[in-house]
Design an enzyme around this catalytic site. Sequence first.
Site, mmCIF file in Angstrom:
data_model
loop_
_atom_site.group_PDB
_atom_site.id
_atom_site.type_symbol
_atom_site.label_atom_id
_atom_site.label_comp_id
_atom_site.label_asym_id
_atom_site.label_seq_id
_atom_site.Cartn_x
_atom_site.Cartn_y
_atom_site.Cartn_z
ATOM 1 N N SER A 91 0.876 -0.913 0.177
ATOM 2 C CA SER A 91 -0.090 -0.045 -0.110
ATOM 3 C C SER A 91 1.006 1.199 -0.111
ATOM 4 C CB SER A 91 -0.831 -0.061 1.426
ATOM 5 O OG SER A 91 -1.706 0.955 1.394
ATOM 6 N N TYR B 82 -4.580 8.335 -6.766
ATOM 7 C CA TYR B 82 -3.687 7.198 -6.324
ATOM 8 C C TYR B 82 -4.074 6.881 -4.872
ATOM 9 C CZ TYR B 82 0.909 5.465 -4.335
ATOM 10 O OH TYR B 82 1.884 4.459 -3.885
ATOM 11 N N LYS C 117 -5.140 3.188 -3.122
ATOM 12 C CA LYS C 117 -4.628 2.662 -2.159
ATOM 13 C C LYS C 117 -5.453 2.516 -0.862
ATOM 14 C CE LYS C 117 -0.388 1.779 -4.043
ATOM 15 N NZ LYS C 117 0.253 0.537 -4.125
HETATM 16 P P1 NAP Z 1 8.831 1.417 -9.349
HETATM 17 O O1 NAP Z 1 10.291 1.452 -9.315
HETATM 18 O O2 NAP Z 1 8.130 2.602 -10.579
HETATM 19 O O3 NAP Z 1 8.186 0.244 -9.688
HETATM 20 C C1 NAP Z 1 6.749 -0.176 -10.011
HETATM 21 C C2 NAP Z 1 6.871 -1.651 -10.415
HETATM 22 O O4 NAP Z 1 5.387 -1.758 -10.921
HETATM 23 C C3 NAP Z 1 7.636 -1.520 -11.923
HETATM 24 O O5 NAP Z 1 8.223 -2.868 -11.793
HETATM 25 C C4 NAP Z 1 6.575 -1.592 -13.062
HETATM 26 O O6 NAP Z 1 6.716 -2.289 -14.121
HETATM 27 C C5 NAP Z 1 5.275 -2.326 -12.344
HETATM 28 N N1 NAP Z 1 4.104 -2.259 -12.906
HETATM 29 C C6 NAP Z 1 3.335 -0.984 -13.385
HETATM 30 N N2 NAP Z 1 2.355 -1.400 -13.977
HETATM 31 C C7 NAP Z 1 2.279 -2.680 -14.202
HETATM 32 C C8 NAP Z 1 1.407 -3.813 -14.567
HETATM 33 N N3 NAP Z 1 0.307 -3.233 -15.231
HETATM 34 N N4 NAP Z 1 1.752 -4.952 -14.350
HETATM 35 C C9 NAP Z 1 2.934 -5.424 -13.747
HETATM 36 N N5 NAP Z 1 3.701 -4.601 -13.275
HETATM 37 C C10 NAP Z 1 3.478 -3.209 -13.469
HETATM 38 O O7 NAP Z 1 7.955 2.209 -8.045
HETATM 39 P P2 NAP Z 1 8.058 1.341 -6.365
HETATM 40 O O8 NAP Z 1 8.615 2.859 -5.606
HETATM 41 O O9 NAP Z 1 9.132 0.279 -6.534
HETATM 42 O O10 NAP Z 1 6.655 1.054 -6.319
HETATM 43 C C11 NAP Z 1 6.458 -0.213 -5.995
HETATM 44 C C12 NAP Z 1 4.893 -0.183 -5.146
HETATM 45 O O11 NAP Z 1 5.319 0.833 -3.951
HETATM 46 C C13 NAP Z 1 3.938 0.566 -5.873
HETATM 47 O O12 NAP Z 1 2.546 -0.243 -5.492
HETATM 48 C C14 NAP Z 1 3.844 2.067 -5.272
HETATM 49 O O13 NAP Z 1 2.434 2.510 -5.292
HETATM 50 C C15 NAP Z 1 4.360 1.515 -3.828
HETATM 51 N N6 NAP Z 1 4.925 2.796 -3.161
HETATM 52 C C16 NAP Z 1 5.927 3.495 -3.553
HETATM 53 C C17 NAP Z 1 6.408 4.448 -2.611
HETATM 54 C C18 NAP Z 1 7.733 5.359 -3.139
HETATM 55 O O14 NAP Z 1 7.956 6.184 -2.700
HETATM 56 N N7 NAP Z 1 8.609 4.735 -4.151
HETATM 57 C C19 NAP Z 1 5.855 4.868 -1.726
HETATM 58 C C20 NAP Z 1 4.475 4.080 -1.174
HETATM 59 C C21 NAP Z 1 4.063 3.033 -1.697
HETATM 60 P P3 NAP Z 1 7.222 -1.650 -15.608
HETATM 61 O O15 NAP Z 1 8.749 -1.428 -15.388
HETATM 62 O O16 NAP Z 1 6.776 -2.290 -16.662
HETATM 63 O O17 NAP Z 1 6.422 -0.338 -15.690
#
Ligand code: NAP
Length: 277
Positions: A134, A148, A152
Amino acid sequence: MKKTVLITGCSSGFGKTSALYFARQGWNVIATMRNTECDAGADLAAMDGVLVTRLDVQDAASIDQAVAAGIARFDRIDALVNNAGFGLFGVFEAMSGDKIREQFDVNVFGVMDVTRALLPHFRHHKAGTIINISSGAGVFTLPMISLYSASKFALEGFSESLSYELAPLGITVKVVEPGGVISTSFGQRSGAEAGHASTLPDYDAFITATSAVFAGLRGQRLATEEDVAKVIYQAATDGTDQLRYVATDDIKPLVKARRESTEADYMQLMRSQFMMR
Ligand code: NAP
């Protein structure tokens, strides 16, 4: 016997780092991603006990194929990490209907579809742990992330309700809530999404003021991808039925304010930050 985890969204960020982390702790990993022909795909495929396979959470056939390939290779799956997701940032009115639907298709319906694909396997073994990634934005909300946050909040409600249904079947549901981690591709992609939205001049002053507040928040010391991967691993292995894990320190004051303040005090705190007259 080695345990096995299936993780979505392993091409970058928390997905990739968690896949590496679980593998280093001796787990088998089914590292799934939309496009396996990427650096992360090559790095992970080179590790022992890691199967890299294609899974797009918006493509039902790819979900079934990835689960089947994982079971064929490792026989048993013990944990699922629903990590794939993205942030649609910007004022609500400027967002297209297609983008709004995509936000829910990936962050909510994608999680449901992958979970549904694994439930028969978990029920058969009367065991399994589902970890949904989340966000602080699933606990409290801020301006310009309404979609967003809505996705979540939906994920949080889904996960909590599901935890009651699945506990009698031996299946545990967990929610990991990270705050801002700028090293992933998340912020860049969210910014790109915001940039695509057509601008409406009536919001200009609000957007400028809110962006200044966000810039101040970004100046704080932030956690790393590894910090979040460790919390995901803890959720998979601590053997408890704890539902929620706040994964980074930056959001703890706001989570505490949301959960422990009166509604009036909480709204006054937030409005003092963001509301302009
Ligand atoms: P990220 O580096 O952008 O990674 C996101 C991943 O999700 C990428 O591997 C992307 O793949 C994949 N994705 C997107 N659409 C998809 C689909 N249709 N099917 C399969 N994979 C898909 O960002 P992250 O920060 O690691 O985010 C991971 C999770 O953490 C997300 O749920 C995000 O909401 C959550 N989150 C992040 C933060 C933060 O600050 N970074 C904070 C809170 C929560 P592609 O490369 O193919 O696009």
